[in-house]
Design an enzyme around this catalytic site. Structure first.
Site, short mmCIF file in Angstrom:
data_model
loop_
_atom_site.label_atom_id
_atom_site.label_comp_id
_atom_site.label_asym_id
_atom_site.label_seq_id
_atom_site.Cartn_x
_atom_site.Cartn_y
_atom_site.Cartn_z
N GLY A 79 -10.99 -0.84 3.19
CA GLY A 79 -11.11 -1.07 4.64
C GLY A 79 -12.54 -0.89 5.14
O GLY A 79 -12.94 -1.54 6.12
N SER A 98 -9.14 5.51 5.26
CA SER A 98 -9.22 4.06 5.50
C SER A 98 -8.11 3.39 4.69
O SER A 98 -7.55 4.00 3.79
CB SER A 98 -10.57 3.51 5.04
OG SER A 98 -10.57 3.37 3.62
N ASP A 99 -7.83 2.15 4.97
CA ASP A 99 -6.97 1.39 4.07
C ASP A 99 -7.83 0.89 2.90
O ASP A 99 -9.06 1.06 2.89
CB ASP A 99 -6.28 0.23 4.82
CG ASP A 99 -5.02 -0.24 4.09
OD1 ASP A 99 -4.82 0.15 2.91
OD2 ASP A 99 -4.22 -1.00 4.68
N TYR A 100 -7.19 0.29 1.94
CA TYR A 100 -7.80 -0.18 0.69
C TYR A 100 -9.02 -1.08 0.96
O TYR A 100 -8.88 -2.16 1.53
CB TYR A 100 -6.73 -1.01 -0.03
CG TYR A 100 -6.86 -1.17 -1.51
CD1 TYR A 100 -6.02 -0.48 -2.36
CD2 TYR A 100 -7.80 -2.03 -2.05
CE1 TYR A 100 -6.10 -0.64 -3.73
CE2 TYR A 100 -7.89 -2.19 -3.42
CZ TYR A 100 -7.04 -1.49 -4.26
OH TYR A 100 -7.11 -1.66 -5.61
N PHE A 119 -6.51 -2.69 8.87
CA PHE A 119 -7.52 -3.68 8.49
C PHE A 119 -8.05 -4.49 9.68
O PHE A 119 -9.15 -5.01 9.64
CB PHE A 119 -6.90 -4.70 7.51
CG PHE A 119 -6.61 -4.16 6.14
CD1 PHE A 119 -7.62 -3.59 5.36
CD2 PHE A 119 -5.34 -4.25 5.58
CE1 PHE A 119 -7.36 -3.14 4.07
CE2 PHE A 119 -5.07 -3.79 4.29
CZ PHE A 119 -6.09 -3.24 3.54
#
Ligand code: BGC
Length: 763
Positions: free
Chosen positions: A291, A287-289, A256
């Site tokens: 992101g 990607s992250d959540y 992030f």
């Protein structure tokens, strides 16, 4: 050619594969070809669909088909799902993908399987304290077996973010402060999850996270900025990620945070230059959540603009933002990105599906029988219990209070004493929280009628009910007691006065660490420390059982309490494992992997610091105009590598087989370790190296080897380490990996602050 068992678009795929070729391709080329053969049949929209990773939420079987997600799957707009548990629910979603979507491409199913599945192991920081790579690999293997038995084929682990700031709650999810140890653990976990064959039904894709440098978030505040020299990245923070990539990790998750001004998720230098080109990573990047969409708030563009940046940087899959799904078509039309970029990303996702064998059998991981027989089994739980004991760190044990005798009366007191839901710790989404074993249950079971266990809660977690609420999310209740603190304390004192020994189960709740659980005060909450003072004032022997998801500040407790056992959050079998160790049926096997600061102002405090031009003389606390503090010594309260057990060890005869070596020679270092106590025990023998003169400043010591040994009372073992160029090299300021001639110091000992040392020269 092997016949596929799963013949949806079999013919065109096979024709294409046959058309391509003569000499047998490498495994990777073969995968590329398979993926390309599918790509060739897909529309642009279908390719973009493969890049989309929504969170599924949980469905009741039978309802899934009418959900929005199901409709998207049917339209070919989903590449994988996460947050979905149970074979039935997963099978239903997979059926929609392979029966109803035009291309019939199977989905992958991800989950945050971080430290076990239903059988939960200690939190990763605790696991790292075992310093036992076989054990750690086996935990990952077991987690993969359970998760895959329940339909999961992709785990969002290992988390390998190096962290030297315990204010950051996610230090709980990683392996502490050291790159060398972190790298070994990263490899062990990737091996454990992925095994040798990703298409086996009990192996899963690992997802290394969070790339990169997330553990260096400024001021320990989650999601915060990172600004770091390249020199430090390459020598320290990058090391575990690269190790995981070298071990063959199939996927990696971006972080992030931003890095020197560019968010990781839009950072082409990071993902394409470093990860893909320098490290030769050939898996997919997710990607992250949210992101991707969060980069609007980072302030680097509108949603379409950040979408283009993420794809151009090299992010293949979009977790939750749906930015790829919604914006890529227009971005291509506008010429901001190309279909070729989409092809590249899609190829990576398809390759992962081929590696898992999903094109052969999309239901490979949907085996109801396995779900019934391979999860939360007595064998798995027995293993988790053993692992937990290995992760506990005995911080102090005056007059050998521990282990306790199995007789008399034990007063077990504290808000964590009977808190089953909190035992599994943070990020334990698949755990059966209420079935986890509390300390009270564990002690009662272990003691039977041999001794009496009296219990009182003694205090709430925190005086402030709102704080407690924030710290007990996700069903991890501590059943707040509405009575005044003084009433709870008096009740506990009444119990304590009847006992021979007091065990105080205090510290953090499970959700006081983990994501979005940063703290600026790292002490035991006040109401609990007041309870501890009152218990100490009874004059009875007190054992502090410390629950923590991070190194806490326990300077006061360390002075006053005769015995402290740090048990972190030990997983589903916590209570039994704690009873084993309290009663001496097992010995505490852990050694710290992150320094315990004296106070918050010392942070970051870690052993591998630089010397500075004004180092403090050894053994001194303060000298004017030296690098030090007025109010506390430079050293942490407890150093990296520290931990006691129920016996003692002596180190002697540190020997080098030569005093000078060529850079390509091997130097052998031996040391004798003797068990000088009365019980069998394990010791972690640690080797550190200092490069005394180099073209850039180097740390005062760096871990370069360790061995965990078990010795019987009186037994002596000679431990040998081999030092080669690899251990002596580093990235210089031009980022060249060099071994520079000159003097080195080698140190071997029980922790970073207690070593024997010798010098040698590299010619
Ligand atoms: C976390 C990741 C996690 C993801 C999916 C994010 O909030 O940062 O570690 O894997 O959620 O649940």
């Amino acid at each position: 050619m092997q016949m596929l068992k799963y013949p949806f678009f079999l013919l065109p795929v096979m024709l294409l594969m046959l058309a391509c070729n003569s000499t047998p391709p490498s495994a990777n080329q073969a995968l590329d070809r398979k993926a390309d053969s599918v790509l060739a049949l897909m529309t642009l929209e279908e390719k973009i669909g493969q890049l989309n990773l929504p969170s599924a939420g949980q469905f009741t079987t039978g309802q899934a088909e009418n959900s929005d997600i199901a409709k998207k799957i049917e339209r070919g707009q989903v590449g994988g799902l996460f947050n979905i548990k149970s074979v039935q629910a997963i099978r239903e979603m997979q059926r929609i993908a392979v029966e109803k979507s035009r291309m019939k491409i199977p989905l992958i199913f991800g989950m945050d399987v971080i430290h076990g599945y239903e059988t939960t192991f200690p939190i990763p920081l605790a696991l790292s304290c075992t310093w036992d790579m076989n054990l750690i690999e086996q935990t990952a293997r077991m987690a993969a077996t359970e998760a895959s038995a329940d339909g999961i084929n992709w785990v969002f682990s290992p988390m390998v973010d190096l962290c030297r700031d315990p204010r950051w709650g996610r230090i709980a999810e990683g392996s502490g402060e050291d790159p060398f140890l972190g790298a070994q653990i990263a490899r062990a976990m990737v091996r454990g999850y992925q095994g040798n064959d990703l298409s086996a039904p009990n192996t899963v894709l690992a997802c290394v996270k969070h790339f990169a440098l997330y553990g260096a978030s400024e001021s320990g505040r989650d999601y915060n900025t990172v600004d770091m020299s390249l020199h430090r990245m390459y020598n320290e923070y990058f090391v575990p990620y690269q190790a995981a990539v070298e071990a063959g990790a199939a996927s990696i998750m971006t972080s992030f945070n931003d890095i020197n001004g560019i968010p990781a998720t839009a950072n082409r230098w990071l993902i394409t230059d470093v990860l893909r080109r320098q490290w030769k990573f050939d898996g997919f990047v997710v990607s992250d959540y949210t992101g991707i969409s969060e980069m609007v708030d980072h302030g680097i563009g509108t949603l379409p603009e950040v979408t283009a940046k993420a794809l151009t940087a090299g992010v293949d899959m979009d977790m939750v933002s749906e930015a790829y799904l919604n914006h890529i078509p227009a971005l291509i039309k506008e010429g901001k990105i190309t279909e070729r970029q989409v092809d590249e990303a899609c190829r990576q996702i398809l390759k992962a599906k081929f590696r898992l064998g999903l094109f052969d059998d999309p239901y490979r991981y949907c085996n109801e029988q396995r779900a019934k027989t391979e999860i939360f089994t007595p064998e798995n739980r027995a293993f988790a219990r053993r692992v937990a004991a290995e992760s506990f760190v005995l911080l102090k044990n005056q007059k050998d209070i521990l282990p306790l005798e199995k007789k008399g009366t034990i007063a077990l007191i504290g808000p964590l004493a009977h808190a089953p839901e909190n035992m599994t710790g943070t990020w334990s989404v698949a755990a059966r929280h209420s079935e986890a074993i509390s300390v009270l249950q564990g002690l009662q079971r272990a003691l039977g009628d041999k001794a009496r266990v009296l219990y009182a809660k003694g205090s709430n977690l925190h005086d402030d009910a709102a704080y407690e609420e924030r710290a007990t999310l996700f069903g991890k209740t501590l059943r707040r007691d509405s009575r005044p603190a003084e009433v709870l304390r008096q009740e506990a004192l009444k119990v304590a006065r009847q006992a021979d020994v007091i065990v105080a189960a205090l510290g953090e709740s499970a959700e006081m660490s983990g994501e979005s659980s940063s703290r600026t005060e790292l002490t035991i909450p006040k109401t609990q420390s007041e309870l501890l003072d009152a218990l100490l004032a009874t004059g009875k022997p007190v054992v502090l059982l410390l629950f923590a998801g991070r190194p806490l500040v326990i300077t006061k407790e360390y002075e006053k309490v005769p015995a402290i056992l740090n048990v972190w959050f030990a997983g589903s079998e916590a209570g039994d494992a704690i009873a084993d160790v309290l009663l001496g049926l097992a010995s505490p096997g852990g050694r710290l992997t992150a320094s315990f600061p004296r106070n918050e102002g010392q942070i970051p405090v870690y052993y591998s610091q630089k010397n500075t031009g004004r180092p403090l003389e050894q053994g001194k606390w303060f000298t004017k105009f030296r690098s030090n503090y007025l109010d506390v010594p430079n050293e942490p309260l407890l150093p990296f590598g520290y931990g006691l057990t129920y016996t003692t060890f002596q180190y002697s005869d540190l020997t080098l087989d030569k005093t000078s070596m060529g850079a390509d020679d091997t130097l052998r270092v031996t040391v004798s370790v003797t068990n000088t106590g009365k019980r069998e025990g394990t010791e972690v023998v640690q080797l550190y190296i200092r490069d005394k003169v180099a073209t850039v400043t180097r740390p005062v010591k760096e871990l370069k080897g360790f061995e965990k040994i078990q010795l019987k009372p009186g037994e002596t073992r000679t431990v040998t380490f081999a030092i080669t160029r690899r251990h002596l090299s580093f990235y210089n300021n031009e980022l060249q990996w060099v071994c520079e001639p000159g003097d080195f110091e080698v140190m071997v000992g029980r922790n970073a602050a207690d070593v024997l040392s010798k010098t040698f020269t590299v010619n």
